[in-house]
Design a protein around this motif. Structure first.
Motif, PDB file in Angstrom:
ATOM      1  N   UNK A   1       0.830  -1.209   0.000  1.00 49.53           N
ATOM      2  CA  UNK A   1       0.000   0.000   0.000  1.00 49.53           C
ATOM      3  C   UNK A   1       0.867   1.263   0.000  1.00 49.53           C
ATOM      4  N   UNK A   2       1.927   1.245   0.809  1.00 46.87           N
ATOM      5  CA  UNK A   2       2.783   2.439   0.894  1.00 46.87           C
ATOM      6  C   UNK A   2       3.566   2.630  -0.395  1.00 46.87           C
ATOM      7  N   UNK A   3       4.012   1.530  -0.993  1.00 36.80           N
ATOM      8  CA  UNK A   3       4.757   1.628  -2.258  1.00 36.80           C
ATOM      9  C   UNK A   3       3.867   2.238  -3.348  1.00 36.80           C
ATOM     10  N   UNK A   4       2.622   1.763  -3.391  1.00 35.55           N
ATOM     11  CA  UNK A   4       1.688   2.314  -4.380  1.00 35.55           C
ATOM     12  C   UNK A   4       1.373   3.773  -4.080  1.00 35.55           C
ATOM     13  N   UNK A   5       1.176   4.071  -2.787  1.00 38.49           N
ATOM     14  CA  UNK A   5       0.855   5.458  -2.423  1.00 38.49           C
ATOM     15  C   UNK A   5       2.015   6.386  -2.756  1.00 38.49           C
ATOM     16  N   UNK A   6       3.242   5.908  -2.586  1.00 36.69           N
ATOM     17  CA  UNK A   6       4.394   6.755  -2.927  1.00 36.69           C
ATOM     18  C   UNK A   6       4.367   7.120  -4.411  1.00 36.69           C
ATOM     19  N   UNK A   7       4.041   6.133  -5.232  1.00 30.64           N
ATOM     20  CA  UNK A   7       3.929   6.378  -6.674  1.00 30.64           C
ATOM     21  C   UNK A   7       2.805   7.391  -6.958  1.00 30.64           C
TER      22      UNK A   7
ATOM     23  N   UNK B   1     -12.448  -3.275  -1.627  1.00 27.14           N
ATOM     24  CA  UNK B   1     -12.600  -1.869  -1.234  1.00 27.14           C
ATOM     25  C   UNK B   1     -11.735  -1.537  -0.020  1.00 27.14           C
ATOM     26  N   UNK B   2     -11.569  -2.495   0.893  1.00 23.98           N
ATOM     27  CA  UNK B   2     -10.729  -2.243   2.067  1.00 23.98           C
ATOM     28  C   UNK B   2      -9.283  -1.997   1.684  1.00 23.98           C
ATOM     29  N   UNK B   3      -8.781  -2.756   0.723  1.00 28.88           N
ATOM     30  CA  UNK B   3      -7.393  -2.561   0.279  1.00 28.88           C
ATOM     31  C   UNK B   3      -7.228  -1.189  -0.379  1.00 28.88           C
ATOM     32  N   UNK B   4      -8.185  -0.831  -1.216  1.00 32.91           N
ATOM     33  CA  UNK B   4      -8.087   0.472  -1.896  1.00 32.91           C
ATOM     34  C   UNK B   4      -8.183   1.602  -0.871  1.00 32.91           C
ATOM     35  N   UNK B   5      -9.011   1.395   0.129  1.00 36.27           N
ATOM     36  CA  UNK B   5      -9.128   2.392   1.185  1.00 36.27           C
ATOM     37  C   UNK B   5      -7.787   2.548   1.920  1.00 36.27           C
ATOM     38  N   UNK B   6      -7.100   1.431   2.139  1.00 38.87           N
ATOM     39  CA  UNK B   6      -5.786   1.495   2.792  1.00 38.87           C
ATOM     40  C   UNK B   6      -4.787   2.305   1.980  1.00 38.87           C
ATOM     41  N   UNK B   7      -4.859   2.159   0.655  1.00 36.07           N
ATOM     42  CA  UNK B   7      -3.976   2.944  -0.224  1.00 36.07           C
ATOM     43  C   UNK B   7      -4.387   4.408  -0.173  1.00 36.07           C
TER      44      UNK B   7
END
Ligand code: LAG
Ligand code: CA
Length: 584
Positions: free
Chosen positions: A182-188, A210-216
């Motif tokens: 999640x953090x790697x994707x958010x950094x991008x 949806x929970x995973x996307x919410x985490x991102x």
């Protein structure tokens, strides 16, 4: 950067949208275009020369990150790294594009491929388009423990776990539940936001919970517009509504049904087009006649999907989509293809001042009917449909109460008829037959009489549209007294420093203020430079929104700079005059 955000905000609220970008889960006002597989320098030039001037609110671009090598278009959907180096261009070109589109009032939406990584040539290791070495489940940012295990394939759309935790078409499925992923994707994503990207299409959202996307999303900075690609035609475990808390959602039923009605149905059926057809609520929906997948039989394609290949029929369907108040419309802009895997032409779209459109690049967003309905949608934003008419078959007409009127003739014979338009008397430009610039119509005109009636002559397989932002003369004043209910509004724009050839203008949501078209904005007087002033006669008791705008005098698409921040709102008094001040 913040300047650019504000410019974008200006265009957004320009379209009568009371919501800010930060209200996720609410569809945007306006119209965006998907410039599928366009290179970044071409997108930048298009923002400046066409999208901004025509009033497009946004442009979706192909995934900007590094992907596998190969000529097929779908190599873009196989991420190798999150370096901004792709068939679209380099990082520097991407940044330049985002800045130039923002300056032109056009938001850039990036396509995020975050459910999976590359698999083509699965067994071997390879090199991405930017030179990054990779092999399946092994990338600079990921190792095998960053993927869902045990490895499985998506095979059962009745099983949400299978759809969201297994490999889609053999593409290694990221463990999007892990905080590292999640953090790697958010950094991008945050890198893109810091560059000035204003929105994101979430590719394959259905394949992430949806929970995973919410985490991102919780790790993301800013408040971008988010729309999720969830293909929900009914009958599956994962549904579009499960994603409503995260943003807007693609409404694939709309694409299927508009194609069905225009190809094999009857247009009279469209009278109720919207939620009552089983579509999601309008405020959630991103809608389109076709997208890059279903136009070529991928991702929920079907026999009746309309594409550029349908020619005039495609124009008619897009006129309906843009004239009809449901969802946030995407206009598709394609390259010509026969092989459904074929990637884009090698040629550029822009070469100096010439444009390589209507051939190997289709540029549907430049087809006159489609492009001129963008302004129609802005001008009619917030008004209901009224005065519906149909002939019981494939000729329809409807008003956007008091603001616009559309006629669609999907039959082999001409349609000659007088309609009750709901519009003020005046001579209007038929913006589907020509362009309206600076008070002049290059096409035919339609005259609305004092009772609101107008005769339209609409040839077979064509359409017509008029709106209050394109009035040649009259426009609400059948009375011989030229302006019975008008007041004087004194506009001031402070800090309007300009270069030679550039001036400051008033632009706003009324036809008399240019209807948000820079080309039609009203020039102010620089006698007290850098303060610019001007008095404009406007209707009394009218709510309006406006901003200061800089642009070049002779080329309205150049040197465009919008006043930052929110639109200035005011309601004109019942008589006399009022003053209002903006600036840079
Ligand atoms: C999407 N939405 O959920 C994209 O809109 C769609 O264009 C993407 O598929 C898909 N998700 C994955 O991001 C496209 C093509 C596929 C292609 C895939 C990966 O429609 O055909 O698969 O991108 O490049 C290709 C081959 C497959 C093969 C796969 C893995 O066509 O046969 O299994 O690569 O090697
Ligand atoms: Ca997944």
């Amino acid at each position: 950067m913040s300047n650019a955000v504000n410019k974008r905000g200006g265009v957004l609220s320009a379209l009568g949208c009371a919501l800010a970008l930060s209200v996720s889960g609410t569809a945007e006002a306006g119209v965006y275009v998907h410039l599928f597989e366009w290179k970044w320098p071409d997108v930048a030039r298009e923002c400046e020369t066409f999208l901004g001037p025509k009033g497009y609110t946004g442009v979706q671009v192909s995934p900007p990150n590094e992907h596998i090598t190969g000529t097929q278009w779908w190599t873009r959907y196989q991420p190798v790294s999150y370096r901004l180096d792709s068939r679209g261009g380099t990082r520097a070109q991407f940044i330049d594009m985002v800045q130039r589109c923002n300056a032109a009032g056009v938001a850039v939406y990036a396509d995020l491929v975050i459910n999976h990584t590359a698999s083509y040539g699965a067994s071997g290791s390879s090199t991405g388009v930017a030179g990054t070495k990779w092999s399946t489940r092994s990338h600079p940012m990921y190792g095998s423990n960053d993927y869902h295990t045990p490895i499985c394939s998506i095979s059962n759309y009745q099983d949400a776990y299978n759809v969201q935790n297994c490999d889609l078409s053999g593409l290694p499925d990221l463990n999007t539940g892990s905080s590292y992923v999640q953090q790697t994707l958010a950094n991008y994503i945050n890198d893109l936001t810091s560059i000035g990207v204003k929105g994101f299409r979430v590719d394959a959202a259905k394949h992430m919970s949806p929970g995973d996307i919410s985490g991102i999303r919780n790790r993301m900075t800013g408040s971008p517009f988010i729309f999720l690609e969830v293909i929900d035609l009914g009958g599956e475990a994962v549904t579009a509504s499960q994603y409503f808390g995260l943003g807007s959602v693609t409404e694939f039923k709309y694409s299927a049904k508009i194609g069905e009605q225009f190809k094999i149905g009857q247009l009279k059926n469209l009278k109720t087009f919207g939620e009552s057809w089983g579509f999601m609520s309008s405020g959630k929906a991103v809608v389109f006649t076709d997208n890059h997948d279903n136009q070529r039989g991928h991702g929920a394609g079907g026999a009746n999907i309309l594409t550029y290949k349908d020619g005039s029929l495609y124009n008619l369907a897009n006129v309906f989509m843009l004239g009809w108040p449901y969802g946030y419309p995407q206009v598709m802009s394609s390259y010509s293809f026969s092989n459904t895997d074929a990637g884009p032409p090698g040629s550029s779209v822009h070469n100096g001042t010439s444009v390589n459109c209507f051939g190997e690049w289709q540029c549907e967003h430049r087809w006159r009917e489609i492009s001129n309905m963008v302004r129609f949608r802005a001008v009619t934003e917030g008004t209901a449909v009224s005065n519906w008419w149909d002939n019981g078959n494939n000729q329809i007409a409807f008003a956007r109460a008091g603001k616009g009127f559309v006629v669609v003739n999907r039959e082999g014979g001409a349609l000659n008829r007088s309609f009750a338009t709901s519009l003020p008397a005046g001579t209007y430009c038929n913006v589907l037959s020509g362009d309206f610039n600076n008070g002049t119509c290059t096409g035919s005109t339609v005259t609305v009489d004092g009772s609101g009636n107008a005769t339209f002559n609409v040839a077979a397989m064509t359409s017509a549209a008029i709106h209050v932002g394109a009035v040649v003369s009259g426009g609400g004043n059948p009375n011989p007294n030229p302006n019975p209910g008008s007041v004087t509004v004194n506009f001031t724009c402070n800090n309007g420093q300009t270069y030679m050839g550039q001036s400051v203008y008033v632009i706003g949501n009324l036809g008399a203020l240019g209807a948000w078209a820079p080309a039609s904005a009203v020039k102010l007087n620089p006698a007290s430079y850098p303060t610019w002033t001007g008095a404009i006669s406007l209707p009394a008791n009218t709510a309006l929104e406006w901003k200061c705008l800089k642009r070049e005098e002779s080329n309205p698409a150049n040197g465009v700079q919008w006043q930052p921040g929110d639109n200035i709102k005011l309601t004109t008094p019942s008589s006399g005059s009022v003053s209002t001040t903006g600036g840079f």
